[in-house]
Design a protein around this motif. Sequence first.
Motif, PDB file in Angstrom:
ATOM      1  N   TYR A   6     -13.489 -14.422 -10.030  1.00  0.00           N
ATOM      2  CA  TYR A   6     -14.157 -13.238  -9.473  1.00  0.00           C
ATOM      3  C   TYR A   6     -15.664 -13.260  -9.735  1.00  0.00           C
ATOM      4  O   TYR A   6     -16.457 -13.022  -8.845  1.00  0.00           O
ATOM      5  N   SER A   7     -16.039 -13.574 -10.968  1.00  0.00           N
ATOM      6  CA  SER A   7     -17.452 -13.439 -11.336  1.00  0.00           C
ATOM      7  C   SER A   7     -18.334 -14.466 -10.628  1.00  0.00           C
ATOM      8  O   SER A   7     -19.539 -14.300 -10.545  1.00  0.00           O
ATOM      9  N   ASP A   8     -17.742 -15.537 -10.105  1.00  0.00           N
ATOM     10  CA  ASP A   8     -18.532 -16.515  -9.356  1.00  0.00           C
ATOM     11  C   ASP A   8     -18.571 -16.212  -7.866  1.00  0.00           C
ATOM     12  O   ASP A   8     -19.282 -16.879  -7.123  1.00  0.00           O
ATOM     13  N   THR A   9     -17.744 -15.272  -7.426  1.00  0.00           N
ATOM     14  CA  THR A   9     -17.641 -15.101  -5.976  1.00  0.00           C
ATOM     15  C   THR A   9     -17.999 -13.701  -5.479  1.00  0.00           C
ATOM     16  O   THR A   9     -18.679 -13.559  -4.468  1.00  0.00           O
ATOM     17  N   VAL A  10     -17.555 -12.671  -6.183  1.00  0.00           N
ATOM     18  CA  VAL A  10     -17.725 -11.328  -5.620  1.00  0.00           C
ATOM     19  C   VAL A  10     -19.205 -10.946  -5.608  1.00  0.00           C
ATOM     20  O   VAL A  10     -19.885 -11.013  -6.624  1.00  0.00           O
ATOM     21  N   GLU A  11     -19.678 -10.564  -4.452  1.00  0.00           N
ATOM     22  CA  GLU A  11     -21.066 -10.135  -4.310  1.00  0.00           C
ATOM     23  C   GLU A  11     -21.158  -8.662  -4.696  1.00  0.00           C
ATOM     24  O   GLU A  11     -20.470  -7.823  -4.115  1.00  0.00           O
ATOM     25  N   LEU A  12     -21.998  -8.411  -5.684  1.00  0.00           N
ATOM     26  CA  LEU A  12     -22.077  -7.069  -6.247  1.00  0.00           C
ATOM     27  C   LEU A  12     -23.541  -6.666  -6.377  1.00  0.00           C
ATOM     28  O   LEU A  12     -24.390  -7.485  -6.741  1.00  0.00           O
ATOM     29  N   VAL A  13     -23.829  -5.422  -6.039  1.00  0.00           N
ATOM     30  CA  VAL A  13     -25.155  -4.873  -6.301  1.00  0.00           C
ATOM     31  C   VAL A  13     -24.947  -3.589  -7.086  1.00  0.00           C
ATOM     32  O   VAL A  13     -24.130  -2.750  -6.717  1.00  0.00           O
ATOM     33  N   SER A  14     -25.672  -3.463  -8.183  1.00  0.00           N
ATOM     34  CA  SER A  14     -25.535  -2.273  -9.012  1.00  0.00           C
ATOM     35  C   SER A  14     -26.881  -1.545  -9.068  1.00  0.00           C
ATOM     36  O   SER A  14     -27.932  -2.171  -9.116  1.00  0.00           O
ATOM     37  N   PHE A  15     -26.821  -0.208  -9.049  1.00  0.00           N
ATOM     38  CA  PHE A  15     -28.050   0.591  -8.967  1.00  0.00           C
ATOM     39  C   PHE A  15     -28.199   1.497 -10.182  1.00  0.00           C
ATOM     40  O   PHE A  15     -27.226   2.074 -10.668  1.00  0.00           O
ATOM     41  N   GLU A  72     -29.527  -4.577  -9.537  1.00  0.00           N
ATOM     42  CA  GLU A  72     -29.220  -5.947  -9.927  1.00  0.00           C
ATOM     43  C   GLU A  72     -28.302  -6.527  -8.863  1.00  0.00           C
ATOM     44  O   GLU A  72     -27.308  -5.896  -8.480  1.00  0.00           O
ATOM     45  N   ILE A  73     -28.665  -7.705  -8.386  1.00  0.00           N
ATOM     46  CA  ILE A  73     -27.837  -8.342  -7.362  1.00  0.00           C
ATOM     47  C   ILE A  73     -27.108  -9.519  -7.986  1.00  0.00           C
ATOM     48  O   ILE A  73     -27.697 -10.287  -8.744  1.00  0.00           O
ATOM     49  N   ILE A  74     -25.827  -9.623  -7.708  1.00  0.00           N
ATOM     50  CA  ILE A  74     -24.997 -10.656  -8.324  1.00  0.00           C
ATOM     51  C   ILE A  74     -24.303 -11.456  -7.229  1.00  0.00           C
ATOM     52  O   ILE A  74     -23.737 -10.878  -6.291  1.00  0.00           O
ATOM     53  N   ASN A  75     -24.387 -12.767  -7.364  1.00  0.00           N
ATOM     54  CA  ASN A  75     -23.769 -13.696  -6.400  1.00  0.00           C
ATOM     55  C   ASN A  75     -24.348 -13.569  -4.997  1.00  0.00           C
ATOM     56  O   ASN A  75     -23.667 -13.853  -4.010  1.00  0.00           O
ATOM     57  N   MET A  76     -25.605 -13.162  -4.895  1.00  0.00           N
ATOM     58  CA  MET A  76     -26.172 -13.065  -3.562  1.00  0.00           C
ATOM     59  C   MET A  76     -26.616 -14.441  -3.091  1.00  0.00           C
ATOM     60  O   MET A  76     -27.185 -15.221  -3.856  1.00  0.00           O
ATOM     61  N   ASP A  77     -26.348 -14.719  -1.843  1.00  0.00           N
ATOM     62  CA  ASP A  77     -26.779 -15.959  -1.198  1.00  0.00           C
ATOM     63  C   ASP A  77     -28.296 -16.135  -1.368  1.00  0.00           C
ATOM     64  O   ASP A  77     -29.060 -15.187  -1.175  1.00  0.00           O
ATOM     65  N   ASP A  78     -28.734 -17.341  -1.740  1.00  0.00           N
ATOM     66  CA  ASP A  78     -30.160 -17.565  -2.024  1.00  0.00           C
ATOM     67  C   ASP A  78     -31.055 -17.261  -0.824  1.00  0.00           C
ATOM     68  O   ASP A  78     -32.137 -16.710  -0.979  1.00  0.00           O
ATOM     69  N   GLU A  79     -30.586 -17.644   0.344  1.00  0.00           N
ATOM     70  CA  GLU A  79     -31.412 -17.388   1.536  1.00  0.00           C
ATOM     71  C   GLU A  79     -31.534 -15.891   1.794  1.00  0.00           C
ATOM     72  O   GLU A  79     -32.590 -15.403   2.206  1.00  0.00           O
ATOM     73  N   VAL A  80     -30.452 -15.174   1.564  1.00  0.00           N
ATOM     74  CA  VAL A  80     -30.494 -13.720   1.769  1.00  0.00           C
ATOM     75  C   VAL A  80     -31.426 -13.087   0.734  1.00  0.00           C
ATOM     76  O   VAL A  80     -32.197 -12.179   1.035  1.00  0.00           O
ATOM     77  N   LYS A  81     -31.365 -13.622  -0.477  1.00  0.00           N
ATOM     78  CA  LYS A  81     -32.236 -13.098  -1.530  1.00  0.00           C
ATOM     79  C   LYS A  81     -33.708 -13.275  -1.148  1.00  0.00           C
ATOM     80  O   LYS A  81     -34.524 -12.376  -1.372  1.00  0.00           O
ATOM     81  N   ALA A  82     -34.018 -14.426  -0.572  1.00  0.00           N
ATOM     82  CA  ALA A  82     -35.400 -14.644  -0.125  1.00  0.00           C
ATOM     83  C   ALA A  82     -35.776 -13.616   0.941  1.00  0.00           C
ATOM     84  O   ALA A  82     -36.906 -13.106   0.976  1.00  0.00           O
ATOM     85  N   GLN A  83     -34.821 -13.285   1.807  1.00  0.00           N
ATOM     86  CA  GLN A  83     -35.073 -12.275   2.842  1.00  0.00           C
ATOM     87  C   GLN A  83     -35.274 -10.897   2.218  1.00  0.00           C
ATOM     88  O   GLN A  83     -36.122 -10.115   2.665  1.00  0.00           O
ATOM     89  N   PHE A 115      -9.675  -5.767  -4.922  1.00  0.00           N
ATOM     90  CA  PHE A 115      -9.612  -5.354  -3.516  1.00  0.00           C
ATOM     91  C   PHE A 115     -10.806  -5.919  -2.740  1.00  0.00           C
ATOM     92  O   PHE A 115     -10.652  -6.489  -1.656  1.00  0.00           O
ATOM     93  N   ALA A 116     -11.986  -5.774  -3.300  1.00  0.00           N
ATOM     94  CA  ALA A 116     -13.199  -6.258  -2.626  1.00  0.00           C
ATOM     95  C   ALA A 116     -13.126  -7.766  -2.441  1.00  0.00           C
ATOM     96  O   ALA A 116     -13.504  -8.294  -1.383  1.00  0.00           O
ATOM     97  N   ALA A 117     -12.633  -8.470  -3.451  1.00  0.00           N
ATOM     98  CA  ALA A 117     -12.525  -9.928  -3.353  1.00  0.00           C
ATOM     99  C   ALA A 117     -11.530 -10.307  -2.261  1.00  0.00           C
ATOM    100  O   ALA A 117     -11.822 -11.133  -1.399  1.00  0.00           O
ATOM    101  N   ASN A 118     -10.380  -9.667  -2.257  1.00  0.00           N
ATOM    102  CA  ASN A 118      -9.357  -9.979  -1.263  1.00  0.00           C
ATOM    103  C   ASN A 118      -9.814  -9.669   0.149  1.00  0.00           C
ATOM    104  O   ASN A 118      -9.524 -10.398   1.080  1.00  0.00           O
ATOM    105  N   GLU A 119     -10.506  -8.574   0.274  1.00  0.00           N
ATOM    106  CA  GLU A 119     -10.868  -8.109   1.612  1.00  0.00           C
ATOM    107  C   GLU A 119     -12.262  -8.572   2.017  1.00  0.00           C
ATOM    108  O   GLU A 119     -12.771  -8.189   3.066  1.00  0.00           O
ATOM    109  N   ARG A 120     -12.891  -9.360   1.159  1.00  0.00           N
ATOM    110  CA  ARG A 120     -14.212  -9.910   1.483  1.00  0.00           C
ATOM    111  C   ARG A 120     -15.231  -8.817   1.752  1.00  0.00           C
ATOM    112  O   ARG A 120     -15.843  -8.751   2.803  1.00  0.00           O
ATOM    113  N   LEU A 121     -15.378  -7.960   0.762  1.00  0.00           N
ATOM    114  CA  LEU A 121     -16.368  -6.882   0.899  1.00  0.00           C
ATOM    115  C   LEU A 121     -17.455  -7.048  -0.150  1.00  0.00           C
ATOM    116  O   LEU A 121     -17.169  -7.459  -1.281  1.00  0.00           O
TER     117      LEU A 121
END
Lengths: 502, 528
Positions: free
Chosen positions: B332-341, B360-371, B293-299
């Motif tokens: 999915y594992s290359d695209t879905v942005e996931l953060v786990s706490f 843990e942040i997964i698939n986060m954009d590098d520039e956003v990660k720097a931010q 669902f998250a992948a389809n809906e871009r969440l």
Amino acid sequence: REREGARDITNMSQQAANGVPCRGKVLTLDNMNPNVRRVEYAVRGAIVQRAGQIEKELKEGVKKPFTEVIKANIGDAHAMGQKPISFLRQVLALCSYPELLEDNKFPEDAKHRARRILEACGGHSIGAYSASQGIECVRQDVARYIEKRDGGIPSNPDNIYLSTGASDAIVTMLKLLVCGEGRDRTGVMISIPQYPLYSAALADLGAVQISYYLDEDKCWSLDVAELKRAVDAARQHCNPRVLCIINPGNPTGQVQSRQCIEDVIRFAKEEHLFLMADEVYQDNVYAEGCKFHSFKKVLFEMGPAYSSTVEMASFHSTSKCYMGECGFRGGYMEVINMDPEVKAQLTKLVSVRLCPPVPGQALLDLVVNPPQPDEPSYNTFMKERTAVLAALAEKARLTEQIFNEVPGVTCNPVQGAMYTFPRIALPQKAIDKAKEEGQVPDMFYCMRLLEEEGICLVPGSGFGQREGTFHFRMTILPPTEKLKIVLQKISDFHVRFTQEFS
Amino acid sequence: MAVVLPCVRGAIIPQSFQSQTLSQPLSSLSATRRGLPKEKMSENGVLSRAKVLTIDTMNPTVKKVEYAVRGPIVLRAVELERELSEGMKKPFSEVIKANIGDAHAMGQQPITFFRQVLALCSYPELLNDSTFPEDAKSRARRILQSCGGNSMGSYTASQGIDSVRQDVARYIERRDGGVPCDPDDIYLTTGASDGIVTMLKLLVCGEGATRTGVMISIPQYPLYSAALAELGAVQINYYLNEEKCWSMDISELQRALDEARRHCNPRALCVINPGNPTGQVQSRQCIEDVIRFAANERLLLMADEVYQDNVYAEGCQFHSFKKVLFEMGPEYSDTVELVSFHSTSKCYMGECGFRGGYMEIINMDDEVKAQLTKLVSVRLCPPVPGQALMDLVVNPPQPGEPSHDNFIKERTATLSALAEKAKLTEQVLNTIQGISCNPVQGAMYSFPRITIPEKAIQEAMDKGQEPDMFYCMKMLEETGICLVPGSGFGQTDGTYHFRMTILPPTDKLTILLNKVKEFHQKFTQQYS
């Protein structure tokens, strides 16, 4: 913007319809929180990241003109070799592992404090959440400490909020204060140079930063006429509501006179500003004739016309002074004359984060309630405390003296706090070269220093400075012998740098 | 001075008013909104000003924040405690705070090994003490060696101590059956709350119809609604299905999302598993559906997994979102942005006071990660004792080490007691007429549904209270038991609940459950 949103929505329903996952990231630099993007925090900025890289390179055997990186960028006393105060750590060990209360190696006063702290914790464990405002008995001890410090002016424990370091409380207070849009947006006056937590928090909150300049020629003193200029100019485009003061100063090390504090308070009242007094360096006063005066004490000495009206918050921390316990993230703020409804909102707001770290609360309790003259740990405690403060005073003098011998470097006396913020003359060629490389000139200077000598400083531009002037901030914390070497290396570098670009 | 000042003020105010009148339309000239001095007469006839900071001139988003877990009922509980200690007569002798998952406060003992290492780190002179086991000492030495100046009193890297992040990464790899984890994707935090708020802050942008919307479950843990209110983000509610043991239903997610798209820009989906306050444990299939669902809906997915060790029900198992994501293959594992706490506060540790945690942040954009790295640097670093504790949690004593047996014994005792209490709670509550309680599959709470008689609802409304708040307040006053009303977490309209922790020691919990039973019967009678 609305058009963009509509486009977005069409996009999404298309994706949903054909079920193909989109390739672009959900979160990108372009669609992240724009306020966060504007945040800058030089104390841990580009230069510190490069220092970290260099350390890694050194470890991997890369040859450098130096053998270690000296991080003089941050007021991190223990990292610079300062030893913790034994009593504080004994009590923390006892609180962490109460079985040690049976151990006769620990002094009785340490055990007594530990028992008292544990009794105030749920289930007698520092692993329990505390009240969000902080453990009650710690707040009581803080209030008594403030009363003693301020010659008996009463302090109400209900006005004390323990925090996760002073930074946490400062951000919370600013958050509470910010409102309005456009010309109504809250403006906050901060000194230039400033500690960049303030500018970072204001950017994050989307508040308006109002800069007032400290007078470098008068030992970085604060001038009410300059405050007035800044507030008047700001009233054209925002709603100034807050005045932040750091005393003793960071990065500038000045200690405000009693008269100056009185003037500032009078100014805040006249201009209807909420005062935020960052007093985390209150024990760090070195210069002959200088003394720390708390804003609260001066406020109350000015009589009820002020003491019952001027709204103020004062901040303190376990990270500085003689303790230097930065890692525990302990701190408190005292709020004065705060509207009771707003105070209820503050209490609610801090409750969302549950509580400040309890070890930091315990540590703060020991700082405000240290061993007393008749207790077994008193002598050692005083010896350790005095040694730290005396060494700092010596290093403050040493730093000023050596820097002022270098042509092109001028350094105000380090009256207090933990830093020197000398002005450096940069040759025009160096300025041009920096601009070519797209760098601020003092960043260019500090980067060069880091690459050549392994010394990590923070460029003045990270704190703000008058146009065309350049500075750096350096802590005075390294042990005296090491500090001498650092100062010598910087002096040599400066001479070399000046020659190279002449 | 007091006499002179009003004049000084008087001279200033008109000036600032003038400067505004010149450059601003009259309609926008509201002194109050501008926070300008509002003058009023005090009793002695001297003009006195309103405060700079009032309820009307404070941050409006802060005003909207609500956090029931420490709300009015808890404030009243504290008052009652004080009244009791002052000798006031009450129908009970102690207040039982079952409002919050605070294990140690409820009598759970800390894990010995953890506290030994923390004592050693606090006062390294103890490293010479022969009473401490060697494995505790070697952990302490390792932690201290990665601290500046070998002291926990130093700041650490803002992202957290390197060696701790490495240990966290190895822990995650072990947990997830070898799915790789990069220590650079680990951020240590001040409890999980801090990580969650930081991530939400990073996400929020846009105005009006493009304002970021964030999907949260109802019932939810109110940290989420509080953070969203403060950030001015749009809260998108999706309802858990109480009839199906609080399970999550994709068609409900879809409904919520489609409705929300009309007025905001939904960008994140928050899931709490095991559930708080609802205690459900998600099936692997459900997690897969959510990810799809998250992948389809871009969440962006935010997985709150702080109760990952707290799974009690037969046939239930904790599946991490990350593991399932990677098992679904690279699409999915290359695209879905996931953060786990995760956190040190729950599970078998219950070390809430230390405020330890990681994300843990997964698939986060590098520039956003720097931010993100920049953003966390402003707060310098998470508390170091909490980081040290986190390290011990992800790297506990190993078989063959002197502390291993005792550690396992303590850990097992805590978790099996919790499992027993989960069963007991469900059982006893379901014997009460007018209360129905789903199985507590995991986490630390039960969230039973309560029937409140119409008369009670009426009386509550007359008092301007939510009916379940009225119920819980009454229970507090009569029994000393402090619960949180369901309205603090959100619930389907017309249904009422409360959240109660299952943490009190078994014998105390039994007494507590019986008191709840008696109260509920009495309450129902009284309002019938």
